[in-house]
Design a protein around this motif. Sequence first.
Motif, PDB file in Angstrom:
ATOM      1  N   SER A  48      -5.202   8.175   3.258  1.00  0.00           N
ATOM      2  CA  SER A  48      -5.483   9.967   3.291  1.00  0.00           C
ATOM      3  C   SER A  48      -5.813  10.322   4.231  1.00  0.00           C
ATOM      4  O   SER A  48      -5.625   9.467   5.803  1.00  0.00           O
ATOM      5  CB  SER A  48      -7.172   9.153   2.220  1.00  0.00           C
ATOM      6  OG  SER A  48      -7.878   8.540   3.121  1.00  0.00           O
ATOM      7  N   ASP A  76      -6.620   3.937   4.969  1.00  0.00           N
ATOM      8  CA  ASP A  76      -5.928   3.193   3.908  1.00  0.00           C
ATOM      9  C   ASP A  76      -6.959   3.475   2.682  1.00  0.00           C
ATOM     10  O   ASP A  76      -8.167   3.806   3.159  1.00  0.00           O
ATOM     11  CB  ASP A  76      -6.407   1.385   3.532  1.00  0.00           C
ATOM     12  CG  ASP A  76      -6.024   0.788   2.220  1.00  0.00           C
ATOM     13  OD1 ASP A  76      -6.488   1.453   1.454  1.00  0.00           O
ATOM     14  OD2 ASP A  76      -5.112  -0.256   3.304  1.00  0.00           O
ATOM     15  N   SER A  77      -6.161   4.619   1.597  1.00  0.00           N
ATOM     16  CA  SER A  77      -7.298   5.363  -0.239  1.00  0.00           C
ATOM     17  C   SER A  77      -8.150   4.121  -0.367  1.00  0.00           C
ATOM     18  O   SER A  77      -9.046   4.664  -1.066  1.00  0.00           O
ATOM     19  CB  SER A  77      -6.314   5.924  -0.523  1.00  0.00           C
ATOM     20  OG  SER A  77      -5.619   5.502  -1.505  1.00  0.00           O
ATOM     21  N   THR A  78      -7.770   2.684  -0.065  1.00  0.00           N
ATOM     22  CA  THR A  78      -8.295   2.194  -1.080  1.00  0.00           C
ATOM     23  C   THR A  78      -9.241   1.536  -0.533  1.00  0.00           C
ATOM     24  O   THR A  78      -9.793   1.305  -0.375  1.00  0.00           O
ATOM     25  CB  THR A  78      -7.532   0.960  -1.645  1.00  0.00           C
ATOM     26  OG1 THR A  78      -6.586   0.111  -0.552  1.00  0.00           O
ATOM     27  CG2 THR A  78      -6.764   1.234  -2.658  1.00  0.00           C
ATOM     28  N   THR A  79      -9.079   1.133   0.826  1.00  0.00           N
ATOM     29  CA  THR A  79     -10.549   0.283   2.088  1.00  0.00           C
ATOM     30  C   THR A  79     -11.002   1.437   2.856  1.00  0.00           C
ATOM     31  O   THR A  79     -12.283   0.949   4.164  1.00  0.00           O
ATOM     32  CB  THR A  79     -10.169  -0.750   2.359  1.00  0.00           C
ATOM     33  OG1 THR A  79      -9.224   0.188   3.654  1.00  0.00           O
ATOM     34  CG2 THR A  79      -8.948  -1.922   1.782  1.00  0.00           C
ATOM     35  N   ASP A  80     -10.665   2.166   3.409  1.00  0.00           N
ATOM     36  CA  ASP A  80     -11.137   3.687   4.534  1.00  0.00           C
ATOM     37  C   ASP A  80     -10.975   3.409   5.681  1.00  0.00           C
ATOM     38  O   ASP A  80     -11.287   3.567   6.837  1.00  0.00           O
ATOM     39  CB  ASP A  80     -12.399   4.087   4.151  1.00  0.00           C
ATOM     40  CG  ASP A  80     -12.266   5.148   4.949  1.00  0.00           C
ATOM     41  OD1 ASP A  80     -11.495   6.494   4.597  1.00  0.00           O
ATOM     42  OD2 ASP A  80     -14.010   6.097   5.083  1.00  0.00           O
ATOM     43  N   GLU A  81     -10.095   2.162   5.819  1.00  0.00           N
ATOM     44  CA  GLU A  81      -9.881   1.444   7.593  1.00  0.00           C
ATOM     45  C   GLU A  81      -8.770   2.213   7.952  1.00  0.00           C
ATOM     46  O   GLU A  81      -7.690   2.118   7.288  1.00  0.00           O
ATOM     47  CB  GLU A  81      -9.603  -0.205   7.038  1.00  0.00           C
ATOM     48  CG  GLU A  81     -10.083  -1.108   6.671  1.00  0.00           C
ATOM     49  CD  GLU A  81     -11.045  -1.505   7.792  1.00  0.00           C
ATOM     50  OE1 GLU A  81     -11.414  -1.340   8.646  1.00  0.00           O
ATOM     51  OE2 GLU A  81     -12.403  -1.091   7.707  1.00  0.00           O
ATOM     52  N   LEU A 121       0.779  -1.106   0.455  1.00  0.00           N
ATOM     53  CA  LEU A 121       0.231   0.212  -0.116  1.00  0.00           C
ATOM     54  C   LEU A 121       0.530   1.121  -0.284  1.00  0.00           C
ATOM     55  O   LEU A 121       1.878   1.429   0.823  1.00  0.00           O
ATOM     56  CB  LEU A 121      -0.814   0.159   1.571  1.00  0.00           C
ATOM     57  CG  LEU A 121      -1.596   0.630   1.316  1.00  0.00           C
ATOM     58  CD1 LEU A 121      -3.040   1.166   0.245  1.00  0.00           C
ATOM     59  CD2 LEU A 121      -2.613   0.843   2.943  1.00  0.00           C
ATOM     60  N   LYS A 122       0.926   2.098  -0.749  1.00  0.00           N
ATOM     61  CA  LYS A 122       1.792   3.460  -1.523  1.00  0.00           C
ATOM     62  C   LYS A 122       0.504   4.911  -0.720  1.00  0.00           C
ATOM     63  O   LYS A 122       0.549   5.903  -0.691  1.00  0.00           O
ATOM     64  CB  LYS A 122       1.802   3.464  -2.448  1.00  0.00           C
ATOM     65  CG  LYS A 122       3.343   2.640  -2.690  1.00  0.00           C
ATOM     66  CD  LYS A 122       4.073   2.664  -3.535  1.00  0.00           C
ATOM     67  CE  LYS A 122       5.561   1.689  -3.457  1.00  0.00           C
ATOM     68  NZ  LYS A 122       6.430   1.156  -4.220  1.00  0.00           N
ATOM     69  N   ARG A 123      -0.604   4.668  -0.539  1.00  0.00           N
ATOM     70  CA  ARG A 123      -1.317   5.277  -0.790  1.00  0.00           C
ATOM     71  C   ARG A 123      -2.462   5.735   0.597  1.00  0.00           C
ATOM     72  O   ARG A 123      -3.403   4.798   1.133  1.00  0.00           O
ATOM     73  CB  ARG A 123      -2.495   5.333  -1.923  1.00  0.00           C
ATOM     74  CG  ARG A 123      -1.740   5.452  -3.378  1.00  0.00           C
ATOM     75  CD  ARG A 123      -2.569   6.271  -4.424  1.00  0.00           C
ATOM     76  NE  ARG A 123      -3.240   7.282  -3.990  1.00  0.00           N
ATOM     77  CZ  ARG A 123      -3.189   7.973  -4.893  1.00  0.00           C
ATOM     78  NH1 ARG A 123      -2.322   8.357  -5.795  1.00  0.00           N
ATOM     79  NH2 ARG A 123      -3.716   9.362  -4.514  1.00  0.00           N
TER      80      ARG A 123
END
Length: 167
Positions: free
Chosen positions: A6, A63-68, A2-4
């Motif tokens: 938020s 985590d910008s893909t899962t919002d966790e 993971l590199k992104r």
Amino acid sequence: MLKRVSLRSPENSDFDFLASLRRDSALQALLLNVVTSTDDDAVAGWLERRKTDPNGSFMVIADSTTDEPIGFAQITNIHHRNRHGFIGIVIAPSAQGKGLGRVAMENLVATAKEKHRLEKILLEVRADNFAALSLYKSMNFRIVGTMLNHFRTNDDIYDVVLMEKRI
């Protein structure tokens, strides 16, 4: 990897995660905090103070893909006239070592500049927190001093490094 990440406002569903970070005494000691009470009411009070501070900003690092949630970031002690404030991040131990701290710091610096119109940010870091010091130096933070024997835990006393960066 993971590199992104938020930065976002905390949500009710983040409570257990944020409470786990607040209850981790070793992690809190790295953050220069000694937390005396960690029951749900104390954690809720801490979150409410952080979220409503007129001279600060508190955000979840997600985590910008899962919002966790994977940590939190904050700007504190904002001096609006002089346009500076203190910043800090926390990445959960399970998410450390993946470059997420750098991305979170980059986002936090941008928030300090764009949202709060800060021109300088400061941070304090324990002198033995070599990973954090390395990150901050690589991001062009400058050491402005070391406060000797500045932070006490129940077991030890630590020097604290003060760093700043113009943004």
